[in-house]
Write an enzyme that holds these catalytic residues in place. Sequence first.
Site, PDB file in Angstrom:
ATOM      1  N   ASP A 165      49.908  13.414 -53.447  1.00  0.00           N
ATOM      2  CA  ASP A 165      49.382  14.723 -52.881  1.00  0.00           C
ATOM      3  C   ASP A 165      47.723  14.521 -52.215  1.00  0.00           C
ATOM      4  OD1 ASP A 165      51.714  16.386 -53.438  1.00  0.00           O
ATOM      5  OD2 ASP A 165      50.931  17.132 -55.228  1.00  0.00           O
ATOM      6  N   ASP A 189      55.674  18.480 -48.508  1.00  0.00           N
ATOM      7  CA  ASP A 189      55.890  20.012 -48.876  1.00  0.00           C
ATOM      8  C   ASP A 189      55.609  20.786 -47.705  1.00  0.00           C
ATOM      9  OD1 ASP A 189      55.840  19.033 -51.630  1.00  0.00           O
ATOM     10  OD2 ASP A 189      53.477  19.053 -51.681  1.00  0.00           O
TER      11      ASP A 189
END
EC number: 3.4.23.36
Length: 159
Positions: free
Chosen positions: A115, A133
């Site tokens: 991330d 995401d």
Amino acid sequence: MKQILSLIIAAAWIAADYFSKLWALDSLAQHSIKVNDYMNFHLAFNKGAAFSFLANQGGWQQWFFIGLAVLISLWLLYVLMVENLDSLSRFGYASILGGALGNAHDRLVYGHVVDFIQWHYQDYYWPIFNIADVAITIGVAAIIISGIRTWLSSTRALS
């Protein structure tokens, strides 16, 4: 033809996710980048699911989430290949497929999801996320909007 376009959309999300994570691993390993007052690029690793759910469970969750991603991806492929979907729903399912496979790739290769997108307002931080995401979120939104449009048009037809 619609099925091929669906696979292209999923592949585009996978590629965007893959190359953005390569950039993040290379460029953010030593320092974060401030984009503006509300956004940073900051490298983080997530062994769990959304909001680090089950992140500290000793490793079994990696295989659980990989298996879940494979099952969901197979179902999404079935829907995209067999079902008669409107364009917005098709885009949504293809986006979710691309996002699921992007994060599953990370789990297989790295043992965690990479991330790097961090939003915040003053000292309030949203959990760090990635392009996969984003794909999943946009996909879900597209399916919801499509469902609402279908529902609205069916209620108008009944009036």
